[in-house]
Design a protein around this motif. Sequence first.
Motif, PDB file in Angstrom:
ATOM      1  N   ALA A  94     -37.843  25.369 -21.566  1.00 22.13           N
ATOM      2  CA  ALA A  94     -37.265  25.696 -20.259  1.00 22.13           C
ATOM      3  C   ALA A  94     -35.954  24.951 -20.030  1.00 22.13           C
ATOM      4  O   ALA A  94     -34.960  25.542 -19.571  1.00 22.13           O
ATOM      5  CB  ALA A  94     -38.271  25.369 -19.162  1.00 22.13           C
ATOM      6  N   VAL A  95     -35.933  23.665 -20.345  1.00 16.40           N
ATOM      7  CA  VAL A  95     -34.733  22.856 -20.103  1.00 16.40           C
ATOM      8  C   VAL A  95     -33.595  23.276 -21.035  1.00 16.40           C
ATOM      9  O   VAL A  95     -32.450  23.453 -20.603  1.00 16.40           O
ATOM     10  CB  VAL A  95     -35.057  21.361 -20.274  1.00 16.40           C
ATOM     11  CG1 VAL A  95     -33.779  20.526 -20.220  1.00 16.40           C
ATOM     12  CG2 VAL A  95     -36.032  20.904 -19.201  1.00 16.40           C
ATOM     13  N   THR A  96     -33.904  23.450 -22.313  1.00 14.52           N
ATOM     14  CA  THR A  96     -32.866  23.825 -23.276  1.00 14.52           C
ATOM     15  C   THR A  96     -32.333  25.219 -22.983  1.00 14.52           C
ATOM     16  O   THR A  96     -31.120  25.466 -23.084  1.00 14.52           O
ATOM     17  CB  THR A  96     -33.419  23.756 -24.708  1.00 14.52           C
ATOM     18  OG1 THR A  96     -33.998  22.466 -24.932  1.00 14.52           O
ATOM     19  CG2 THR A  96     -32.332  24.001 -25.726  1.00 14.52           C
ATOM     20  N   ARG A  97     -33.207  26.120 -22.615  1.00 14.71           N
ATOM     21  CA  ARG A  97     -32.758  27.479 -22.284  1.00 14.71           C
ATOM     22  C   ARG A  97     -31.817  27.452 -21.077  1.00 14.71           C
ATOM     23  O   ARG A  97     -30.782  28.111 -21.085  1.00 14.71           O
ATOM     24  CB  ARG A  97     -33.975  28.360 -21.999  1.00 14.71           C
ATOM     25  CG  ARG A  97     -33.617  29.795 -21.610  1.00 14.71           C
ATOM     26  CD  ARG A  97     -34.887  30.569 -21.331  1.00 14.71           C
ATOM     27  NE  ARG A  97     -35.480  31.098 -22.543  1.00 14.71           N
ATOM     28  CZ  ARG A  97     -36.786  31.310 -22.714  1.00 14.71           C
ATOM     29  NH1 ARG A  97     -37.635  30.967 -21.757  1.00 14.71           N
ATOM     30  NH2 ARG A  97     -37.232  31.831 -23.839  1.00 14.71           N
ATOM     31  N   ARG A  98     -32.158  26.680 -20.050  1.00 14.24           N
ATOM     32  CA  ARG A  98     -31.274  26.614 -18.877  1.00 14.24           C
ATOM     33  C   ARG A  98     -29.922  26.030 -19.251  1.00 14.24           C
ATOM     34  O   ARG A  98     -28.882  26.525 -18.810  1.00 14.24           O
ATOM     35  CB  ARG A  98     -31.916  25.785 -17.759  1.00 14.24           C
ATOM     36  CG  ARG A  98     -30.983  25.552 -16.572  1.00 14.24           C
ATOM     37  CD  ARG A  98     -31.681  25.036 -15.346  1.00 14.24           C
ATOM     38  NE  ARG A  98     -32.498  26.058 -14.710  1.00 14.24           N
ATOM     39  CZ  ARG A  98     -33.056  25.908 -13.500  1.00 14.24           C
ATOM     40  NH1 ARG A  98     -32.883  24.780 -12.815  1.00 14.24           N
ATOM     41  NH2 ARG A  98     -33.786  26.875 -12.976  1.00 14.24           N
ATOM     42  N   LEU A  99     -29.906  24.986 -20.059  1.00 14.39           N
ATOM     43  CA  LEU A  99     -28.632  24.400 -20.472  1.00 14.39           C
ATOM     44  C   LEU A  99     -27.819  25.360 -21.331  1.00 14.39           C
ATOM     45  O   LEU A  99     -26.589  25.433 -21.207  1.00 14.39           O
ATOM     46  CB  LEU A  99     -28.885  23.105 -21.239  1.00 14.39           C
ATOM     47  CG  LEU A  99     -29.376  21.902 -20.419  1.00 14.39           C
ATOM     48  CD1 LEU A  99     -29.852  20.793 -21.353  1.00 14.39           C
ATOM     49  CD2 LEU A  99     -28.285  21.388 -19.485  1.00 14.39           C
ATOM     50  N   ALA A 100     -28.487  26.093 -22.218  1.00 12.95           N
ATOM     51  CA  ALA A 100     -27.781  26.960 -23.161  1.00 12.95           C
ATOM     52  C   ALA A 100     -27.321  28.271 -22.534  1.00 12.95           C
ATOM     53  O   ALA A 100     -26.415  28.920 -23.065  1.00 12.95           O
ATOM     54  CB  ALA A 100     -28.667  27.254 -24.366  1.00 12.95           C
ATOM     55  N   MET A 101     -27.921  28.661 -21.419  1.00 13.02           N
ATOM     56  CA  MET A 101     -27.580  29.935 -20.787  1.00 13.02           C
ATOM     57  C   MET A 101     -26.368  29.836 -19.862  1.00 13.02           C
ATOM     58  O   MET A 101     -25.894  30.861 -19.359  1.00 13.02           O
ATOM     59  CB  MET A 101     -28.781  30.458 -19.986  1.00 13.02           C
ATOM     60  CG  MET A 101     -29.942  30.936 -20.841  1.00 13.02           C
ATOM     61  SD  MET A 101     -29.517  32.435 -21.761  1.00 13.02           S
ATOM     62  CE  MET A 101     -31.129  32.863 -22.449  1.00 13.02           C
ATOM     63  N   ALA A 102     -25.890  28.626 -19.591  1.00 12.00           N
ATOM     64  CA  ALA A 102     -24.784  28.466 -18.647  1.00 12.00           C
ATOM     65  C   ALA A 102     -23.786  27.447 -19.174  1.00 12.00           C
ATOM     66  O   ALA A 102     -24.106  26.618 -20.027  1.00 12.00           O
ATOM     67  CB  ALA A 102     -25.321  28.028 -17.283  1.00 12.00           C
ATOM     68  N   ARG A 103     -22.583  27.507 -18.644  1.00 13.02           N
ATOM     69  CA  ARG A 103     -21.580  26.516 -18.992  1.00 13.02           C
ATOM     70  C   ARG A 103     -21.868  25.203 -18.258  1.00 13.02           C
ATOM     71  O   ARG A 103     -22.591  25.176 -17.270  1.00 13.02           O
ATOM     72  CB  ARG A 103     -20.178  27.027 -18.627  1.00 13.02           C
ATOM     73  CG  ARG A 103     -19.803  28.303 -19.378  1.00 13.02           C
ATOM     74  CD  ARG A 103     -18.346  28.657 -19.159  1.00 13.02           C
ATOM     75  NE  ARG A 103     -18.007  29.900 -19.850  1.00 13.02           N
ATOM     76  CZ  ARG A 103     -17.727  29.983 -21.141  1.00 13.02           C
ATOM     77  NH1 ARG A 103     -17.729  28.877 -21.882  1.00 13.02           N
ATOM     78  NH2 ARG A 103     -17.441  31.142 -21.702  1.00 13.02           N
TER      79      ARG A 103
END
Length: 256
Positions: free
Chosen positions: A207-216
């Motif tokens: 969840a954390v990595t996906r949120r970081l990787a999905m946005a600048r």
Amino acid sequence: VRDTFACRPQPRGPLVDCARVRNIVFSVGPESGPAVLAAAHYDSVPAAPGASDDGIGLSVWLDVARLLRGETLTRRVIFLFSDGEEPALLGASEFANNDPLMASVESLVNLEARGSRGPAVFFESNQPNADAVAAYGAAPRPIANSVMADVYALLSNSSDVTAMTRPGLDIVNVAILDGLEDYHTPQDTIASQDLRSVQHMGDVALAVTRRLAMARDADAAQPMVYTDIASRVFVVAPSWAGQAALVLCALVAAFV
């Protein structure tokens, strides 16, 4: 595989630790540009098989990579399986100081273990921490509070994050902390590992990595205070609001 000879001065002494290290590095998402670093170490102490410290981190990251490689990411995710963590954080130090990929890293998610069971706890971040805390807000069943992070910052404990931190780097350091009797012993095996802990760490890391990787990178420079409530709700506020609440509570207590 980055195979090299690495050295790192001991932080509280005149000695220098050196060893041959073999870091394993791969990535998913865009081939270049800003990146999120997903890190864990694969070495262990001589006495321990290392199933939890840090096999739990490796197994989680391999599955996260499998899931993310089929998604459209804004920032690439670089996976670092570092060597030489136990003697002196050598692999992480080598990557941070000499690997050209580190220049593109804007956020770091590190997975650790100081035991063999228990929930995955968000125990260390950076300051100002607004971006890291916002990313952790995506975690299911969050377990974290800013007092814990402040106390950890006062301790002499270290992880690969210690060797890789730098100003402006958003940090989410997560670990399981129960089952200390198995830590760095021959009991650190698959048999003693709680699969519920592996699942929780996997849920949080994804969840954390996906949120970081999905946005600048939002590049928010604000210190935040935070806590979970019974691992169901994650509450976040600016640090000034937390200080105001403390003053108000002190006044109410004095009045009572």
